[in-house]
Design a protein around this motif. Structure first.
Motif, PDB file in Angstrom:
ATOM      1  N   LEU A   1       0.783  -1.223   0.000  1.00  0.00           N
ATOM      2  CA  LEU A   1       0.000   0.000   0.000  1.00  0.00           C
ATOM      3  C   LEU A   1       0.822   1.284   0.000  1.00  0.00           C
ATOM      4  CD1 LEU A   1      -2.836   1.056  -0.145  1.00  0.00           C
ATOM      5  CD2 LEU A   1      -3.025   0.879   2.338  1.00  0.00           C
ATOM      6  N   PRO A   2       1.867   1.427   0.803  1.00  0.00           N
ATOM      7  CA  PRO A   2       2.629   2.688   0.754  1.00  0.00           C
ATOM      8  C   PRO A   2       3.160   3.006  -0.639  1.00  0.00           C
ATOM      9  CG  PRO A   2       3.201   1.445   2.714  1.00  0.00           C
ATOM     10  CD  PRO A   2       2.348   0.533   1.873  1.00  0.00           C
ATOM     11  N   ALA A   3       3.727   2.012  -1.305  1.00  0.00           N
ATOM     12  CA  ALA A   3       4.245   2.232  -2.657  1.00  0.00           C
ATOM     13  C   ALA A   3       3.112   2.503  -3.641  1.00  0.00           C
ATOM     14  CB  ALA A   3       5.054   1.014  -3.111  1.00  0.00           C
ATOM     15  N   GLN A   4       1.991   1.818  -3.455  1.00  0.00           N
ATOM     16  CA  GLN A   4       0.842   2.034  -4.336  1.00  0.00           C
ATOM     17  C   GLN A   4       0.327   3.469  -4.219  1.00  0.00           C
ATOM     18  OE1 GLN A   4      -1.171  -0.446  -6.289  1.00  0.00           O
ATOM     19  NE2 GLN A   4       0.744  -1.561  -6.256  1.00  0.00           N
ATOM     20  N   ARG A   5       0.268   3.985  -2.998  1.00  0.00           N
ATOM     21  CA  ARG A   5      -0.200   5.355  -2.807  1.00  0.00           C
ATOM     22  C   ARG A   5       0.754   6.359  -3.444  1.00  0.00           C
ATOM     23  NH1 ARG A   5      -4.438   6.458   0.823  1.00  0.00           N
ATOM     24  NH2 ARG A   5      -4.218   8.545  -0.017  1.00  0.00           N
ATOM     25  N   ILE A   6       2.055   6.123  -3.310  1.00  0.00           N
ATOM     26  CA  ILE A   6       3.037   7.024  -3.927  1.00  0.00           C
ATOM     27  C   ILE A   6       2.870   7.019  -5.438  1.00  0.00           C
ATOM     28  CG2 ILE A   6       5.495   7.350  -4.362  1.00  0.00           C
ATOM     29  CD1 ILE A   6       5.989   6.313  -1.483  1.00  0.00           C
ATOM     30  N   GLN A   7       2.731   5.834  -6.020  1.00  0.00           N
ATOM     31  CA  GLN A   7       2.568   5.731  -7.465  1.00  0.00           C
ATOM     32  C   GLN A   7       1.252   6.365  -7.933  1.00  0.00           C
ATOM     33  OE1 GLN A   7       3.324   1.715  -8.979  1.00  0.00           O
ATOM     34  NE2 GLN A   7       4.534   1.327  -7.133  1.00  0.00           N
ATOM     35  N   ALA A   8       0.195   6.156  -7.150  1.00  0.00           N
ATOM     36  CA  ALA A   8      -1.111   6.709  -7.520  1.00  0.00           C
ATOM     37  C   ALA A   8      -1.085   8.235  -7.488  1.00  0.00           C
ATOM     38  CB  ALA A   8      -2.198   6.178  -6.596  1.00  0.00           C
ATOM     39  N   ARG A   9      -0.425   8.789  -6.491  1.00  0.00           N
ATOM     40  CA  ARG A   9      -0.318  10.247  -6.421  1.00  0.00           C
ATOM     41  C   ARG A   9       0.512  10.795  -7.582  1.00  0.00           C
ATOM     42  NH1 ARG A   9       0.964  10.555   0.080  1.00  0.00           N
ATOM     43  NH2 ARG A   9      -1.135  10.043   0.808  1.00  0.00           N
ATOM     44  N   ALA A  10       1.545  10.058  -7.967  1.00  0.00           N
ATOM     45  CA  ALA A  10       2.371  10.498  -9.092  1.00  0.00           C
ATOM     46  C   ALA A  10       1.596  10.430 -10.402  1.00  0.00           C
ATOM     47  CB  ALA A  10       3.631   9.639  -9.176  1.00  0.00           C
ATOM     48  N   ARG A  11       0.685   9.460 -10.539  1.00  0.00           N
ATOM     49  CA  ARG A  11      -0.101   9.300 -11.766  1.00  0.00           C
ATOM     50  C   ARG A  11      -1.244  10.321 -11.841  1.00  0.00           C
ATOM     51  NH1 ARG A  11      -1.411   4.700 -14.784  1.00  0.00           N
ATOM     52  NH2 ARG A  11       0.796   4.197 -14.498  1.00  0.00           N
ATOM     53  N   ALA A  12      -1.701  10.833 -10.709  1.00  0.00           N
ATOM     54  CA  ALA A  12      -2.899  11.676 -10.658  1.00  0.00           C
ATOM     55  C   ALA A  12      -2.861  12.875 -11.604  1.00  0.00           C
ATOM     56  CB  ALA A  12      -3.164  12.125  -9.226  1.00  0.00           C
ATOM     57  N   PRO A  13      -1.793  13.669 -11.667  1.00  0.00           N
ATOM     58  CA  PRO A  13      -1.794  14.816 -12.586  1.00  0.00           C
ATOM     59  C   PRO A  13      -1.991  14.396 -14.040  1.00  0.00           C
ATOM     60  CG  PRO A  13      -0.020  15.025 -10.979  1.00  0.00           C
ATOM     61  CD  PRO A  13      -0.573  13.634 -10.825  1.00  0.00           C
ATOM     62  N   GLU A  14      -1.428  13.270 -14.428  1.00  0.00           N
ATOM     63  CA  GLU A  14      -1.600  12.764 -15.788  1.00  0.00           C
ATOM     64  C   GLU A  14      -3.070  12.443 -16.063  1.00  0.00           C
ATOM     65  OE1 GLU A  14      -0.482   8.653 -18.163  1.00  0.00           O
ATOM     66  OE2 GLU A  14       0.928   9.430 -16.667  1.00  0.00           O
ATOM     67  N   VAL A  15      -3.741  11.837 -15.078  1.00  0.00           N
ATOM     68  CA  VAL A  15      -5.152  11.497 -15.228  1.00  0.00           C
ATOM     69  C   VAL A  15      -5.991  12.763 -15.333  1.00  0.00           C
ATOM     70  CG1 VAL A  15      -7.131  10.356 -14.139  1.00  0.00           C
ATOM     71  CG2 VAL A  15      -4.864   9.304 -14.010  1.00  0.00           C
ATOM     72  N   ARG A  16      -5.700  13.731 -14.482  1.00  0.00           N
ATOM     73  CA  ARG A  16      -6.439  14.995 -14.519  1.00  0.00           C
ATOM     74  C   ARG A  16      -6.311  15.674 -15.883  1.00  0.00           C
ATOM     75  NH1 ARG A  16      -6.217  18.396  -9.062  1.00  0.00           N
ATOM     76  NH2 ARG A  16      -6.465  16.763  -7.514  1.00  0.00           N
ATOM     77  N   HIS A  17      -5.122  15.617 -16.448  1.00  0.00           N
ATOM     78  CA  HIS A  17      -4.903  16.253 -17.746  1.00  0.00           C
ATOM     79  C   HIS A  17      -5.603  15.481 -18.862  1.00  0.00           C
ATOM     80  CE1 HIS A  17      -2.845  18.592 -20.831  1.00  0.00           C
ATOM     81  NE2 HIS A  17      -2.593  17.449 -21.457  1.00  0.00           N
ATOM     82  N   ALA A  18      -5.578  14.159 -18.803  1.00  0.00           N
ATOM     83  CA  ALA A  18      -6.143  13.334 -19.870  1.00  0.00           C
ATOM     84  C   ALA A  18      -7.665  13.402 -19.903  1.00  0.00           C
ATOM     85  CB  ALA A  18      -5.683  11.890 -19.710  1.00  0.00           C
TER      86      ALA A  18
END
Length: 381
Positions: free
Chosen positions: A344-361
């Motif tokens: 979970l800790p790594a998943q949350r870090i990765q999810a937060r890093a992916r979030a701006p890309e999702v918002r833009h797409a």
């Protein structure tokens, strides 16, 4: 009034939207339509497209005003499905001199304007056991007629485009994909993950419907509690019908030690976004979907997801961090949750890093830009 002043060589396009879903209140089709209309001014400004004058037809003007934040011209419309498409909308087209009429699923039976039909999905044909014969018969007839007789057809996913083409024998390349998107979701969550031993917070957002499988989420919560985990499950969605009653009963029944289930409905977007931010894992075990807006909402707010690998949900796999699971296996669903929990800790870090890309797409202004060529009678690229 038009959204921009015509320049030399530009002509205002009169677009009539069938907004009868606004009378019914919040639902997926309402979100789609309102968000596109609200994004049109920015889309026109960004692209330099011809100005657009918006006409909105519905029973109640105040219903439209609940959803729209941009100028529009109200067109009163009365009657149910048959009266609306056979009489009210054809009259509205004539009265407004509309160049284009935009409908969801079924176009007006008569139209002196270009017709754009947005058919969100045909799940009732791919999963007939989930729908009554009457529901299937009527919609197959009318959706098929609209798909074959509209000037342009749009849908929300590649999956739906392929299935519409298959069932109604139309060319898939003639169907434009206009995807759903996410609105303003505020800031990403930056709360630190608490130590193991605290309750694991799970969230599912969707109306209570049998194909959505909220019962799987409750069962999974109990399974996780029985192996020693502390789990809090929150189910958010509108409730009506026998399945909703079943879920309410399951949520009210005694749970294993360490398991908590709560049902929520009727909350604001801000409250919903706060729930996302406070969630460890977002669940979406639905049996079939034409899109799946809650998944990209969760991804846009940096939340790892566990999602069924089926229908249009498979199209979203690149958008979220987490796990996809074999959609017909409850055991695989539980295993997928435990896999994400273990990392979970790594998943949350990765999810937060992916979030701006999702918002833009997935921005509504981009979606509205894809709609503009349809107003001019062209298939969007």
């Amino acid at each position: 009034m038009p959204f921009s002043t015509p320049s030399q060589g530009q002509a205002t396009i009169r677009v009539l939207f069938d907004c009868h879903t606004f009378d019914a209140g919040p639902q997926g089709t309402t979100t789609f339509l309102a968000a596109i209309i609200n994004a049109l001014p920015d889309a026109i400004q960004r692209t330099g497209s011809d100005p657009v004058e918006i006409y909105c037809a519905a029973h109640d003007r105040s219903a439209i005003e609940r959803f729209l934040t941009v100028p529009f011209i109200y067109v009163p419309m009365r009657g149910g499905f048959l009266a609306r498409n056979a009489i009210a909308l054809p009259r509205a087209i004539k009265a407004t001199c509309a160049d284009v009429v935009v409908s969801q699923y079924v176009r007006p039976f008569f139209a002196r304007a270009r017709t754009i039909s947005v058919i969100h999905d045909v799940l009732f044909l791919d999963y007939p056991g989930l729908f009554s014969w009457k529901y299937r018969f009527v919609r197959r007839l009318l959706f098929g007629w609209a798909a074959r007789h509209s000037d342009l057809v749009a849908t929300v996913s590649d999956y739906s485009r392929e299935r519409i083409a298959h069932h109604f024998q139309v060319d898939a390349s003639s169907i434009t994909v206009i995807p759903n998107a996410v609105g303003e979701v505020g800031e990403l969550s930056h709360k630190a993950l608490e130590p193991l031993g605290r309750p694991l917070k799970l969230l599912y957002v969707s109306r209570l419907e049998r194909r959505k499988r909220q019962d799987w989420c409750i069962r999974a919560t109990h399974v996780l509690a029985q192996v020693g985990m502390h789990v809090e499950l929150t189910l958010v969605g509108s409730r009506s019908g026998s399945y909703a009653a079943e879920i309410e009963a399951q949520a009210a029944a005694p749970s294993p030690a360490g398991a908590t289930v709560r049902l929520i409905s009727g909350i604001s977007d801000e409250q919903l976004h706060d729930l996302y931010r406070d969630t460890d894992i977002f669940l979406f075990p639905s049996e079939c979907e034409g899109f799946g807006i809650p998944i990209i909402e969760a991804a846009a707010l940096g939340v790892p997801c566990v999602v069924a690998d089926n229908t249009a949900l498979s199209d979203l796999r690149h958008s979220y961090i987490g796990a996809a699971f074999q959609s017909d296996s409850f055991q695989d669903f539980v295993r997928a949750i435990r896999t994400v929990v273990a990392d979970l800790p790594a998943q949350r870090i990765q999810a937060r890093a992916r979030a701006p890309e999702v918002r833009h797409a997935y921005r509504w202004v981009t979606v509205a830009e894809q709609m503009l060529p349809l107003f001019q009678g062209r298939i969007a690229s």
